[in-house]
Design a protein around this motif. Structure first.
Motif, PDB file in Angstrom:
ATOM      1  N   MET A  96      24.272 -12.423 -14.869  1.00 27.74           N
ATOM      2  CA  MET A  96      22.978 -11.961 -15.372  1.00 27.74           C
ATOM      3  C   MET A  96      21.883 -12.985 -15.085  1.00 27.74           C
ATOM      4  O   MET A  96      20.780 -12.625 -14.630  1.00 27.74           O
ATOM      5  N   VAL A  97      22.170 -14.259 -15.318  1.00 23.10           N
ATOM      6  CA  VAL A  97      21.181 -15.316 -15.073  1.00 23.10           C
ATOM      7  C   VAL A  97      20.845 -15.407 -13.595  1.00 23.10           C
ATOM      8  O   VAL A  97      19.666 -15.503 -13.203  1.00 23.10           O
ATOM      9  N   GLU A  98      21.867 -15.364 -12.747  1.00 20.52           N
ATOM     10  CA  GLU A  98      21.626 -15.456 -11.309  1.00 20.52           C
ATOM     11  C   GLU A  98      20.855 -14.248 -10.795  1.00 20.52           C
ATOM     12  O   GLU A  98      19.971 -14.374  -9.939  1.00 20.52           O
ATOM     13  N   GLU A  99      21.172 -13.072 -11.311  1.00 21.96           N
ATOM     14  CA  GLU A  99      20.446 -11.862 -10.884  1.00 21.96           C
ATOM     15  C   GLU A  99      18.992 -11.930 -11.344  1.00 21.96           C
ATOM     16  O   GLU A  99      18.082 -11.501 -10.628  1.00 21.96           O
ATOM     17  N   THR A 100      18.769 -12.459 -12.536  1.00 24.71           N
ATOM     18  CA  THR A 100      17.391 -12.616 -13.022  1.00 24.71           C
ATOM     19  C   THR A 100      16.620 -13.597 -12.150  1.00 24.71           C
ATOM     20  O   THR A 100      15.440 -13.382 -11.838  1.00 24.71           O
ATOM     21  N   ARG A 101      17.273 -14.672 -11.747  1.00 26.33           N
ATOM     22  CA  ARG A 101      16.610 -15.615 -10.848  1.00 26.33           C
ATOM     23  C   ARG A 101      16.259 -14.964  -9.520  1.00 26.33           C
ATOM     24  O   ARG A 101      15.179 -15.181  -8.959  1.00 26.33           O
ATOM     25  N   ASN A 102      17.165 -14.129  -9.011  1.00 28.37           N
ATOM     26  CA  ASN A 102      16.907 -13.452  -7.739  1.00 28.37           C
ATOM     27  C   ASN A 102      15.723 -12.496  -7.849  1.00 28.37           C
ATOM     28  O   ASN A 102      15.011 -12.262  -6.874  1.00 28.37           O
ATOM     29  N   GLU A 103      15.515 -11.925  -9.039  1.00 29.35           N
ATOM     30  CA  GLU A 103      14.375 -11.025  -9.230  1.00 29.35           C
ATOM     31  C   GLU A 103      13.055 -11.755  -9.036  1.00 29.35           C
ATOM     32  O   GLU A 103      12.060 -11.149  -8.595  1.00 29.35           O
ATOM     33  N   PHE A 104      13.037 -13.035  -9.359  1.00 31.93           N
ATOM     34  CA  PHE A 104      11.795 -13.804  -9.212  1.00 31.93           C
ATOM     35  C   PHE A 104      11.746 -14.580  -7.896  1.00 31.93           C
ATOM     36  O   PHE A 104      10.674 -14.999  -7.479  1.00 31.93           O
ATOM     37  N   GLY A 131      26.949  -7.584 -15.749  1.00 27.28           N
ATOM     38  CA  GLY A 131      26.022  -8.701 -15.589  1.00 27.28           C
ATOM     39  C   GLY A 131      24.739  -8.291 -14.901  1.00 27.28           C
ATOM     40  O   GLY A 131      23.633  -8.638 -15.349  1.00 27.28           O
ATOM     41  N   LYS A 132      24.864  -7.550 -13.800  1.00 30.95           N
ATOM     42  CA  LYS A 132      23.669  -7.079 -13.096  1.00 30.95           C
ATOM     43  C   LYS A 132      22.879  -6.093 -13.958  1.00 30.95           C
ATOM     44  O   LYS A 132      21.642  -6.118 -13.981  1.00 30.95           O
TER      45      LYS A 132
END
Length: 427
Positions: free
Chosen positions: A21-29, A247-248
């Motif tokens: 979840m954290v890594e996917e959120t980082r990828n969003e930005f 997570g995603k």
């Protein structure tokens, strides 16, 4: 703690899910495309739509007048028609051909035609006619011209009836002109505005389409870089599928919970649109709607090979999905095929449910069909997303195994060539 214990596996699964979840959120930005379509577009696109439709109804629609009668009654009709809020007498023409030319140039959107015997027929007690010609290319202008002409004709009819009657009191005149009394009370869309009718569907469709764009762009980026973005190690039995999907999903759900609140509550109130939704009904609808959209996007991401593909797909389907929702065309008049086909998309039930709770003040009990359909879609698309990701993991491992075999074969070939070269030199 033993690694085979149930508690350890649960703890590791939660840790892996949070990490994804954290890594996917980082990828969003990090990804500019995902940042634009998942954050900037949901923030500003609803404002643009709301601002465009904020006037709700058209005013002062220009109309051409062709008055062959030149009588007191025709001039009275024109004055009353021009005094209406929706229309104005913009041009006086000598013929219908001249008025038609103005309509073709879009200088007017309709024509009023009074025949030469208009007032004479009224005085003789015969039926007179006023011809109304409208440009049908735009529904709102047609509605304004036609309804204003009808209202003026009704008022003049009442005056003529009163003048020809033998009534003595105002009450007698009211009964003569309106023997069957009625009151027009618009329900739900009390402003009778185009914005209140269309905006709920547009807002919900924006949520779905931007979610599909963001998830699709992220998947396309991963494929263009020739990698599958599995953010945690996965065992040979693929026990990490649920962790990856959850997570995603959590990353997009947290982001769009904030954006959905802004789109469904803040935007309509900024532009004074009708908003009757209660917190319970809105949360109850948005939770399954967002989940179904995310799972649907994860499932459809398998079709995205390049980043551009998802943009073409989403743009192509936006207008048909709005039509199939039943907000701009009656659901009962749709062919059975398209009506059934619309059930595959979360926006269909999301738009219908949001329209009922926001514009009609409905509750969760009033949208049980849409509510249950969205949860069913969430369940189905969750399993399809797991199947898609399992297949992609297997395919990724298979390709990695083929590449490893190819590298091993190349290494052995290089060693053989070196051995043969050394042998030839010794000879």
């Amino acid at each position: 703690m033993k690694k085979d214990s149930l508690f350890y596996r649960i703890k590791q699964g939660v840790y892996d899910m949070c990490y994804i979840m954290v890594e996917e959120t980082r990828n969003e930005f990090r990804d500019e495309g995902v940042l634009i379509f998942c954050i900037l577009v949901p923030l500003f696109y609803p404002l643009l739509y709301s601002w465009i439709y904020n006037n709700e109804v058209v005013r002062n629609v220009p109309v051409a007048i062709v008055d062959k009668s030149h009588s007191q009654l025709s001039r009275q009709f024109i004055r009353m028609f021009d005094a209406g809020p929706g229309t104005k007498a913009a041009y006086y023409c000598n013929s219908l051909d001249e008025a038609k030319e103005l309509t073709g140039k879009q200088q007017v959107h309709g024509t009023l035609y009074f025949p030469s015997d208009f007032e004479k027929r009224v005085h003789r007690g015969e039926q007179a006619t006023v011809s109304v010609y409208c440009d049908m290319s735009l529904m709102l202008t047609y509605k304004a011209i036609y309804q204003t002409a009808q209202a003026v004709a009704s008022n003049i009819n009442s005056e003529i009836q009163i003048s020809q009657s033998n009534d003595f009191t105002k009450r007698d005149e009211e009964i003569t002109t309106k023997p069957l009394d009625f009151d027009e009370v618009p329900i739900f869309n009390t402003t009778e505005g185009y914005g209140n009718a269309l905006l709920p569907g547009v807002l919900i469709l924006i949520i779905q389409q931007t979610l599909l764009l963001g998830i699709g762009l992220a998947a396309g980026t991963a494929r263009e870089k020739n990698r599958f973005q599995m953010l945690v190690p996965v065992s040979k039995h693929y026990n990490g599928i649920f962790r990856i999907v959850f997570g995603k999903t959590a990353a997009y759900f947290i982001l769009y919970s904030i954006l959905a609140t802004y789109i469904t509550l803040v935007v309509p109130r900024l532009f004074h649109y009708t908003t009757l939704a209660t917190a319970t009904a809105l949360i109850g609808l948005m939770v399954p709607f967002l989940l179904s959209c995310i799972f649907f996007g994860l499932t459809m991401s398998c079709l995205v090979r390049y980043r551009e593909n998802v943009m073409l797909l989403v743009i192509f389907t936006s207008v048909p999905l709005l039509f199939m929702s039943g907000i701009s065309w009656p659901q009962s008049n749709m062919p059975w095929f398209w009506n059934t086909f619309s059930w595959f998309f979360p926006s269909t039930f999301g738009i219908r449910g949001f329209l009922r709770i926001s514009s009609m003040g409905g509750t969760l009990q009033d949208i049980q069909v849409e509510y249950q359909a969205l949860w069913l879609q969430s369940l189905i698309y969750f399993f399809t997303a797991c199947i898609v990701y399992r297949y992609q993991i297997m395919l990724s491992h298979k390709r990695a195994f083929v590449r490893m075999k190819q590298r091993e074969a190349n290494r052995r070939l290089a060693q053989t060539n070196e051995t043969n070269h050394a042998a030839s030199e010794s000879v």
